[in-house]
Design a protein around this motif. Structure first.
Motif, PDB file in Angstrom:
ATOM      1  N   PRO A  65      70.599  -0.644  29.025  1.00 46.51           N
ATOM      2  CA  PRO A  65      69.305  -0.255  28.449  1.00 46.51           C
ATOM      3  C   PRO A  65      68.625  -1.469  27.823  1.00 46.51           C
ATOM      4  CG  PRO A  65      71.123   0.524  27.083  1.00 46.51           C
ATOM      5  CD  PRO A  65      71.730  -0.060  28.315  1.00 46.51           C
ATOM      6  N   PRO A  66      67.300  -1.462  27.757  1.00 46.19           N
ATOM      7  CA  PRO A  66      66.596  -2.573  27.109  1.00 46.19           C
ATOM      8  C   PRO A  66      66.990  -2.672  25.638  1.00 46.19           C
ATOM      9  CG  PRO A  66      65.070  -1.159  28.317  1.00 46.19           C
ATOM     10  CD  PRO A  66      66.385  -0.464  28.311  1.00 46.19           C
ATOM     11  N   LYS A  67      66.922  -3.857  25.115  1.00 48.08           N
ATOM     12  CA  LYS A  67      67.279  -4.103  23.712  1.00 48.08           C
ATOM     13  C   LYS A  67      66.236  -3.490  22.773  1.00 48.08           C
ATOM     14  CE  LYS A  67      70.672  -7.067  24.551  1.00 48.08           C
ATOM     15  NZ  LYS A  67      71.943  -6.496  24.731  1.00 48.08           N
ATOM     16  N   LEU A  68      66.716  -3.042  21.614  1.00 46.49           N
ATOM     17  CA  LEU A  68      65.811  -2.568  20.574  1.00 46.49           C
ATOM     18  C   LEU A  68      65.123  -3.751  19.921  1.00 46.49           C
ATOM     19  CD1 LEU A  68      67.889   0.153  18.697  1.00 46.49           C
ATOM     20  CD2 LEU A  68      65.650   0.463  19.700  1.00 46.49           C
ATOM     21  N   PRO A  69      63.865  -3.593  19.524  1.00 46.17           N
ATOM     22  CA  PRO A  69      63.211  -4.681  18.797  1.00 46.17           C
ATOM     23  C   PRO A  69      63.888  -4.867  17.434  1.00 46.17           C
ATOM     24  CG  PRO A  69      61.669  -2.858  19.193  1.00 46.17           C
ATOM     25  CD  PRO A  69      62.982  -2.484  19.787  1.00 46.17           C
ATOM     26  N   ALA A  70      63.757  -6.049  16.892  1.00 46.63           N
ATOM     27  CA  ALA A  70      64.368  -6.360  15.601  1.00 46.63           C
ATOM     28  C   ALA A  70      63.873  -5.389  14.519  1.00 46.63           C
ATOM     29  CB  ALA A  70      64.033  -7.783  15.201  1.00 46.63           C
ATOM     30  N   GLY A  71      64.782  -4.834  13.767  1.00 46.12           N
ATOM     31  CA  GLY A  71      64.441  -3.939  12.667  1.00 46.12           C
ATOM     32  C   GLY A  71      64.218  -2.502  13.067  1.00 46.12           C
ATOM     33  N   ALA A  72      64.327  -2.161  14.337  1.00 49.63           N
ATOM     34  CA  ALA A  72      64.108  -0.783  14.801  1.00 49.63           C
ATOM     35  C   ALA A  72      65.429  -0.033  14.850  1.00 49.63           C
ATOM     36  CB  ALA A  72      63.449  -0.792  16.173  1.00 49.63           C
ATOM     37  N   ARG A  73      65.324   1.287  14.749  1.00 49.31           N
ATOM     38  CA  ARG A  73      66.511   2.148  14.844  1.00 49.31           C
ATOM     39  C   ARG A  73      66.369   3.026  16.071  1.00 49.31           C
ATOM     40  NH1 ARG A  73      67.339   5.459   9.533  1.00 49.31           N
ATOM     41  NH2 ARG A  73      67.292   6.911  11.245  1.00 49.31           N
ATOM     42  N   ALA A  74      67.487   3.303  16.718  1.00 52.23           N
ATOM     43  CA  ALA A  74      67.484   4.192  17.888  1.00 52.23           C
ATOM     44  C   ALA A  74      67.262   5.633  17.423  1.00 52.23           C
ATOM     45  CB  ALA A  74      68.799   4.076  18.639  1.00 52.23           C
ATOM     46  N   ALA A  75      66.662   6.425  18.292  1.00 46.00           N
ATOM     47  CA  ALA A  75      66.377   7.827  17.964  1.00 46.00           C
ATOM     48  C   ALA A  75      67.644   8.650  17.949  1.00 46.00           C
ATOM     49  CB  ALA A  75      65.405   8.402  18.966  1.00 46.00           C
TER      50      ALA A  75
END
Length: 75
Positions: A65-75
């Motif tokens: 899966p694509p990486k999460l942006p810095a500081g973001a949380r997964a749903a």
């Protein structure tokens, strides 16, 4: 020639081998760029890993899966 290859969520789901809901979630989490909104939303195939199918066994392998942006949380 760095133009995005924009497709619908259904096309992106087929390309990656994942459900449409996953593509929508990735867009809402900021993992992939969403161009437009609602039914007109499009996703860039260059940001997604393509599924591969073994021609001999038919085994399907999906990419990371694509990486999460810095500081973001997964749903």
């Amino acid at each position: 020639m760095n133009r995005p290859q924009l497709v619908t969520a259904a096309d992106a789901a087929y390309y990656t081998g994942r459900p449409i809901g996953t593509i929508w979630r990735w867009g809402s989490e900021g993992r992939i760029t969403v161009h437009g909104s609602g039914r007109n939303a499009r996703y860039d195939l260059r940001e997604l890993d393509r599924k591969t199918v073994n021609p001999w066994t038919g085994e399907v392998r999906i990419g990371q899966p694509p990486k999460l942006p810095a500081g973001a949380r997964a749903a």
